[in-house]
Design a protein around this motif. Structure first.
Motif, PDB file in Angstrom:
ATOM      1  N   THR A   3      38.660  48.111  87.694  1.00 33.06           N
ATOM      2  CA  THR A   3      40.068  48.397  87.395  1.00 33.06           C
ATOM      3  C   THR A   3      40.966  47.401  88.109  1.00 33.06           C
ATOM      4  O   THR A   3      40.851  47.218  89.325  1.00 33.06           O
ATOM      5  CB  THR A   3      40.450  49.821  87.839  1.00 33.06           C
ATOM      6  OG1 THR A   3      39.576  50.765  87.217  1.00 33.06           O
ATOM      7  CG2 THR A   3      41.886  50.136  87.461  1.00 33.06           C
ATOM      8  N   ARG A   4      41.839  46.770  87.354  1.00 27.16           N
ATOM      9  CA  ARG A   4      42.850  45.873  87.938  1.00 27.16           C
ATOM     10  C   ARG A   4      44.216  46.539  87.845  1.00 27.16           C
ATOM     11  O   ARG A   4      44.671  46.912  86.762  1.00 27.16           O
ATOM     12  CB  ARG A   4      42.870  44.531  87.212  1.00 27.16           C
ATOM     13  CG  ARG A   4      43.990  43.584  87.687  1.00 27.16           C
ATOM     14  CD  ARG A   4      43.788  42.177  87.167  1.00 27.16           C
ATOM     15  NE  ARG A   4      42.588  41.573  87.758  1.00 27.16           N
ATOM     16  CZ  ARG A   4      42.079  40.401  87.376  1.00 27.16           C
ATOM     17  NH1 ARG A   4      42.646  39.719  86.387  1.00 27.16           N
ATOM     18  NH2 ARG A   4      41.008  39.922  87.969  1.00 27.16           N
ATOM     19  N   VAL A   5      44.865  46.683  88.985  1.00 19.75           N
ATOM     20  CA  VAL A   5      46.214  47.247  89.059  1.00 19.75           C
ATOM     21  C   VAL A   5      47.181  46.144  89.452  1.00 19.75           C
ATOM     22  O   VAL A   5      46.898  45.358  90.370  1.00 19.75           O
ATOM     23  CB  VAL A   5      46.273  48.395  90.095  1.00 19.75           C
ATOM     24  CG1 VAL A   5      47.704  48.852  90.313  1.00 19.75           C
ATOM     25  CG2 VAL A   5      45.411  49.560  89.640  1.00 19.75           C
ATOM     26  N   SER A   6      48.306  46.068  88.768  1.00 19.30           N
ATOM     27  CA  SER A   6      49.304  45.045  89.095  1.00 19.30           C
ATOM     28  C   SER A   6      50.697  45.608  88.902  1.00 19.30           C
ATOM     29  O   SER A   6      50.917  46.526  88.103  1.00 19.30           O
ATOM     30  CB  SER A   6      49.108  43.794  88.237  1.00 19.30           C
ATOM     31  OG  SER A   6      48.974  44.115  86.870  1.00 19.30           O
ATOM     32  N   ILE A   7      51.644  45.047  89.651  1.00 18.55           N
ATOM     33  CA  ILE A   7      53.026  45.535  89.605  1.00 18.55           C
ATOM     34  C   ILE A   7      53.959  44.382  89.944  1.00 18.55           C
ATOM     35  O   ILE A   7      53.633  43.511  90.754  1.00 18.55           O
ATOM     36  CB  ILE A   7      53.224  46.716  90.595  1.00 18.55           C
ATOM     37  CG1 ILE A   7      54.576  47.400  90.376  1.00 18.55           C
ATOM     38  CG2 ILE A   7      53.063  46.277  92.035  1.00 18.55           C
ATOM     39  CD1 ILE A   7      54.702  48.733  91.104  1.00 18.55           C
ATOM     40  N   GLY A   8      55.120  44.355  89.291  1.00 20.91           N
ATOM     41  CA  GLY A   8      56.088  43.303  89.576  1.00 20.91           C
ATOM     42  C   GLY A   8      57.154  43.225  88.506  1.00 20.91           C
ATOM     43  O   GLY A   8      57.317  44.136  87.677  1.00 20.91           O
ATOM     44  N   ILE A   9      57.901  42.124  88.520  1.00 13.44           N
ATOM     45  CA  ILE A   9      58.910  41.870  87.492  1.00 13.44           C
ATOM     46  C   ILE A   9      58.225  41.827  86.131  1.00 13.44           C
ATOM     47  O   ILE A   9      57.179  41.204  85.964  1.00 13.44           O
ATOM     48  CB  ILE A   9      59.635  40.540  87.769  1.00 13.44           C
ATOM     49  CG1 ILE A   9      60.418  40.601  89.084  1.00 13.44           C
ATOM     50  CG2 ILE A   9      60.577  40.182  86.628  1.00 13.44           C
ATOM     51  CD1 ILE A   9      61.015  39.273  89.511  1.00 13.44           C
ATOM     52  N   ASN A  10      58.816  42.502  85.155  1.00 12.66           N
ATOM     53  CA  ASN A  10      58.245  42.507  83.811  1.00 12.66           C
ATOM     54  C   ASN A  10      58.320  41.096  83.222  1.00 12.66           C
ATOM     55  O   ASN A  10      59.403  40.509  83.144  1.00 12.66           O
ATOM     56  CB  ASN A  10      59.013  43.483  82.922  1.00 12.66           C
ATOM     57  CG  ASN A  10      58.247  43.875  81.682  1.00 12.66           C
ATOM     58  OD1 ASN A  10      57.450  43.095  81.161  1.00 12.66           O
ATOM     59  ND2 ASN A  10      58.479  45.075  81.196  1.00 12.66           N
ATOM     60  N   PRO A  11      57.178  40.527  82.791  1.00 10.73           N
ATOM     61  CA  PRO A  11      57.232  39.184  82.197  1.00 10.73           C
ATOM     62  C   PRO A  11      57.928  39.163  80.842  1.00 10.73           C
ATOM     63  O   PRO A  11      58.279  38.083  80.353  1.00 10.73           O
ATOM     64  CB  PRO A  11      55.754  38.792  82.072  1.00 10.73           C
ATOM     65  CG  PRO A  11      54.999  40.065  82.085  1.00 10.73           C
ATOM     66  CD  PRO A  11      55.795  41.023  82.930  1.00 10.73           C
ATOM     67  N   PHE A  12      58.143  40.349  80.241  1.00  9.88           N
ATOM     68  CA  PHE A  12      58.863  40.419  78.968  1.00  9.88           C
ATOM     69  C   PHE A  12      60.285  39.900  79.167  1.00  9.88           C
ATOM     70  O   PHE A  12      61.061  40.428  79.957  1.00  9.88           O
ATOM     71  CB  PHE A  12      58.898  41.864  78.470  1.00  9.88           C
ATOM     72  CG  PHE A  12      59.606  42.044  77.156  1.00  9.88           C
ATOM     73  CD1 PHE A  12      58.921  41.938  75.962  1.00  9.88           C
ATOM     74  CD2 PHE A  12      60.965  42.314  77.119  1.00  9.88           C
ATOM     75  CE1 PHE A  12      59.573  42.105  74.750  1.00  9.88           C
ATOM     76  CE2 PHE A  12      61.632  42.478  75.918  1.00  9.88           C
ATOM     77  CZ  PHE A  12      60.937  42.371  74.728  1.00  9.88           C
ATOM     78  N   GLY A  13      60.649  38.860  78.461  1.00  8.74           N
ATOM     79  CA  GLY A  13      61.997  38.303  78.553  1.00  8.74           C
ATOM     80  C   GLY A  13      62.285  37.553  79.836  1.00  8.74           C
ATOM     81  O   GLY A  13      63.448  37.240  80.127  1.00  8.74           O
TER      82      GLY A  13
END
Length: 731
Positions: free
Chosen positions: A269-279
Motif C-alpha cells: 500500500t502506498r499512501v501519499s498526501i499533498g497539493i492536488n496535482p489537478f490544475g
C-alpha cells in the motif's frame, strides 16, 4: 537526540515517545521505507527488503533481475524509471521529458525545527522540543534537488514532513506534482478513514476496507472544503476508538489537496498526501525553490481516541499561536440568525444588552453593516460603514457595547467582491477570471485574486482601517464560495496553473500581516461554517465556526467528526432558536446548550424575544460554562458513543491531572421497550474517588470506567444529560 543514523546499515531511525520510523539508503542512493509503527529500541534488520525476480518489474541494473523500483518500498518515489505506482513528484523539462531520478547525496541531523517560508506549520518553543533530519536527494541530469524534511517531536507521538525543491541546474523546469509525504506499507490489511460532507453537513466519517487500486479524498475547489478534509488514516482491521493501530496524516494546507492510498499488485500500500496535482504546476527557473506544505503524521496504538488526543494537543499548543492560544475564549452572542441583514444600531444594542445581563462577554455584529448591504446582492469589497443602519458610525456602536462591559466583534468576507460594488467597478480585473470566459458567481459574488500583491495590499489596508477605527477585539473571517475561472490577469500563460497555490500563499500573507498587526484581536475562521476547517487556517486563527448548521442534533455528528483531528477550543458552537433555521427541528433548550457547551460556546438568536423562563435557563447555561470553561476548552476529549453508529452520542472532558471531568450524553429519538442503558466513563484515574456535583454521591474512578453509570429513565426525543465530577480523594 531522537534521530539516529547507523553508518554501517545506512539506516535512519526516528523515534517519538511511542513510535519508530525507519529509512534505509539502498544500493545506488535509493531511499527505502523500512518501518513505521510502535516504538522499537533499535532496528536490527528483522524486516529487510526482499528482492524477487518478478515479471514486468524493470531492472535498473541488467545484471540483477531481482532489484526493481517496482518492488522496493520507497520513501519518495518518482515515475518513469521502473516504479509504476503513484509518484510523489513529477518534473517536466524543456526537452519534454518528465523523467527525474532522485538519489541520496547527503543528510543533516540537528536539534530544532526549521520554519517553512510563506506557509503555516507546527512550531517549537525551544530546540530541545524536536529534532530534524534533512535528506538531500539530487537528479544529476537536471540539477534539481529535493530535501526531505522530517521533524520528530520529543513530547508528542507525531512527526512533521515536508519537501523543499531547489533548482541548481541551468534549464527551466516545471513541477507538475510535489507531494508532502509518501509512505510505502508492506501489506494492505487496513481500513481507510476519511471525512466527507457538504455545506451544513460537514465532517461525516467514512471508513472502508482498502481495495486493490487507488482510493482517495481530495478537493479541486480552491479550498480544503466541507466536501472533503485534508486528512487520511489507515486503521488495522478491528481497530476502534480505544484499541488498535492507526496511522494518520493531516496536511497543514487550506487549498486543493489530495490524500490517497494505492493498493498495488503484490499486496502493498502506498499512501501519499499533498497539493492536488489537478490544475497545478510550478515553474522553477535556475536558483529558485519550492516548498511543499507540511504533513503531520501520527501513529497510535490506542485506536482513534489516542490518535485524536495527539492531534488535539499538538494543534492546540504547537500550531495555534498568539495570546489567545492559552486564553479562555469569550462566550459570545452573534446577531446573524436573530436579524440577518435587517437591523439598526438600537436593535443591535438591545440584543447586546440582553446578552450582557445573561452573562455573555462578546457581541459579534455579522453581515450587513457595510456598503449598501441589505441582502447578498451587493457591496462585498466596499468596507465602509452603512450609515443608514449605523447613523453614528461603527465606533459609536462599538463603544455603546463596550461601555456595557462587553467586547465587540465584527464579520468580514475579505476574499470576495460583489459585481455590484464600487471596488469591482474600479477594478474588474481584480477577481479571478479567464479572458473571454464568463465569470461564474456564487452567492452573487466573485473571488478576489489573492495571487496579486495589489489585491492583498488592498485587503490588508481596508481591514486595518476598520480595525483601527473602533474598539474591535474579535473578527469572524468568512469565505462563502469556492474558486472558479482560476486565472490571474498578471501571470504569464506558463504560470497560470500556479494561480490556485499562489492564491493560498497570498491569503496566508494577508493573514500573517493582519494577525501580527492586531495581536489583541481574536480571529475566527469561517467558510459558510466548516468549509475551510483545516490546520493551515488554525495557524493564523485559533478557532473556526464549525458549521452554519446550528441544529443541535446535526451538530452531534459535525462536532464528533471534527474532534477526530481538531481541538475543542477551536470549534465554534452556538445555541440557536427553534424551529432551527437549517432543518426546522425543535429541540429543548437544555439539549441545545449541552451540545454547544461541548465546543467554543456562544449564542445566535434574538435574546430580546425569549421568555423569562428561557432567559433563566440561558443565564444558568452561561454561568455553568464559565465554571467549566477551562476543562472544556483545554481538557482531554474522549469519545464514548458515536452518533454515526446508533441513536445515542456521548463524550467526556477530563482535566490533565484527572481531577475534574464532564460527561455528556445525548439521546436522539425515544425508543419503545428499551433496556437499562449503562454509560462507561473514560480517561479517569482508577485510583481516585470522584464526587458527582449534582447528587454528592462518590464513586471510584475504576467503578465509573469499568462498571459505568446506569442512565436515568428518560422519555422524549432529543434529550441530553450532563454530569460533573471532581476528585475528592484516593481509594
Amino acid at each position: 537526540m531522537s534521530i539516529h543514523f547507523d553508518e554501517k546499515s545506512r539506516v535512519f531511525h526516528l523515534q517519538t515517545p511511542g513510535s519508530s520510523y525507519c529509512i534505509q539508503i539502498v544500493r545506488d542512493g535509493y531511499l527505502g521505507h523500512l518501518y513505521w509503527g510502535r516504538r522499537i529500541a533499535s532496528y536490527r534488520d528483522s524486516v529487510p527488503f526482499d528482492f524477487i525476480d518478478r515479471g514486468f518489474s524493470p531492472n535498473p541494473d541488467p545484471a540483477d533481475r531481482k532489484f526493481s523500483l517496482d518492488n522496493l518500498p520507497q520513501e519518495y518515489p518518482g515515475y518513469g524509471n521502473g516504479d509504476f505506482g503513484i509518484p510523489a513528484y513529477q518534473v517536466a523539462q524543456s526537452t519534454g521529458s518528465e523523467i527525474c531520478d532522485f538519489r541520496y547525496q547527503t543528510h543533516r541531523i540537528f536539534a530544532g525545527k526549521p520554519k517553512l517560508p510563506g506557509l503555516p506549520a507546527t512550531y517549537i518553543e525551544g530546540e530541545q522540543e524536536a529534532d530534524t533530519l534533512e535528506l538531500v536527494l539530487e537528479d544529476a541530469l537536471t540539477g534539481l534537488r529535493a530535501t526531505l524534511i522530517y521533524t520528530v517531536f520529543n513530547k508528542y507521538d507525531a512527526m512533521a514532513r515536508s519537501v523543499r525543491f531547489d533548482h541548481t541546474g541551468s534549464d527551466n523546469l516545471t513541477l507538475l506534482r510535489a507531494f508532502s509525504a509518501s509512505i510505502d506499507f508492506r501489506d494492505d490489511e487496513y481500513d481507510m478513514l476519511t471525512f466527507y460532507g457538504a455545506h451544513t453537513n460537514e465532517r461525516n466519517i467514512a471508513r472502508r476496507p482498502l481495495m486493490p487500486g487507488i482510493q482517495s479524498a481530495e478537493s479541486r475547489r480552491g479550498a480544503s472544503s466541507p466536501q472533503q478534509n485534508p486528512f487520511l488514516a489507515l486503521l488495522r482491521p478491528g481497530a476502534d476508538e480505544d484499541n488498535g493501530e492507526v496511522y494518520a496524516l493531516s496536511l497543514v494546507y487550506s487549498g486543493n489537496f489530495i490524500a490517497q492510498a494505492e493498493v498495488q499488485q503484490y499486496g502493498t500500500t502506498r499512501v501519499s498526501i499533498g497539493i492536488n496535482p489537478f490544475g497545478f504546476s510550478w515553474k522553477l527557473t535556475p536558483g529558485e525553490s519550492f516548498q511543499t506544505p507540511e504533513t503531520i503524521m501520527v501513529y497510535s496504538a490506542q485506536g482513534l481516541g489516542g490518535m485524536s488526543r495527539i492531534f488535539n494537543s499538538l494543534y492546540r499548543t504547537r500550531l495555534s499561536r498568539g495570546k489567545f492560544r492559552d486564553a479562555e475564549r469569550p462566550i459570545l452572542i452573534n446577531n446573524w440568525e436573530a436579524t440577518y441583514f435587517d437591523f439598526n444600531a438600537d436593535k443591535i444594542e438591545a440584543i447586546a444588552r440582553e446578552g450582557k445581563e445573561l452573562g455573555m462577554e462578546l457581541f459579534v455584529l455579522d453581515d450587513g453593516w457595510f456598503g449598501k448591504r441589505d441582502n447578498d446582492l451587493s457591496s462585498l469589497g466596499d468596507w465602509t460603514v452603512d450609515h443608514r443602519k449605523l447613523p453614528e458610525g461603527l465606533d459609536n456602536l462599538a463603544r455603546r457595547i463596550t461601555g456595557m462591559g462587553m467586547q465587540f466583534g465584527l464579520w468580514f468576507e475579505p476574499e470576495m467582491v460583489s459585481p455590484d460594488s464600487e471596488l469591482y467597478r474600479r477594478h474588474p480585473d481584480w477577481c479571478l477570471h479567464v479572458a473571454d470566459r464568463p465569470r461564474t458567481v456564487g452567492r452573487n459574488q466573485l473571488v478576489l485574486d489573492l495571487s496579486r500583491q495589489d489585491v492583498c495590499d488592498y485587503i490588508v489596508g481596508a481591514l486595518s482601517d476598520i480595525l483601527s477605527s473602533a474598539p474591535i477585539t474579535y473578527v469572524k473571517w468568512d469565505m462563502n464560495r469556492h474558486l472558479t475561472e482560476i486565472g490571474s490577469a498578471l501571470l504569464p500563460p506558463e504560470r497560470q496553473r500556479e494561480t490556485g497555490h499562489r492564491y493560498i500563499l497570498g491569503l496566508y500573507s494577508v493573514l500573517d500581516q493582519l494577525t501580527s498587526a492586531f495581536p489583541d484581536v481574536l480571529f475566527e475562521s469561517c467558510s459558510s461554517g466548516g468549509g475551510r476547517y483545516d490546520p493551515g487556517m488554525l495557524y493564523y486563527m485559533p478557532q473556526t465556526w464549525a458549521s452554519d448548521n446550528t441544529d443541535a442534533i446535526s451538530r452531534l455528528k459535525i462536532q464528533y467528526g471534527n474532534s477526530m483531528v481538531y481541538p475543542t477550543v477551536s470549534m465554534g458552537a452556538h445555541v440557536s432558536g427553534v424551529p432551527n433555521h437549517q432543518v426546522n427541528r425543535i429541540t429543548p433548550l437544555d439539549t441545545r446548550g449541552h451540545v454547544a457547551m461541548s465546543g467554543n460556546f456562544g449564542y445566535e438568536l434574538d435574546l430580546t424575544t425569549m421568555s423569562p423562563e428561557e432567559k433563566l435557563t440561558v443565564k444558568s447555561q452561561v454561568a455553568l460554562y464559565k465554571d467549566i470553561r477551562p476543562l472544556i476548552q483545554f481538557g482531554e476529549f474522549y469519545r464514548i458513543s458515536s452518533p454515526f453508529e446508533g441513536n445515542d452520542a456521548a463524550w467526556s472532558f477530563v482535566s490533565d491531572d484527572k481531577s475534574e471531568a464532564i460527561l455528556a450524553f445525548f439521546r436522539v429519538l425515544s425508543q419503545p421497550g428499551e433496556g437499562v442503558p449503562i454509560l462507561k466513563c473514560k480517561g479517569l484515574n482508577p485510583d481516585y474517588l470522584y464526587r458527582h456535583h449534582e447528587t454528592g454521591k462518590v464513586y471510584g474512578g475504576d467503578e465509573l470506567m469499568f462498571a459505568g453509570l446506569t442512565l436515568p429513565r428518560i422519555n422524549g426525543d432529543f434529550i441530553s444529560l450532563f454530569w460533573r465530577f471532581s476528585k475528592t480523594g484516593a481509594q
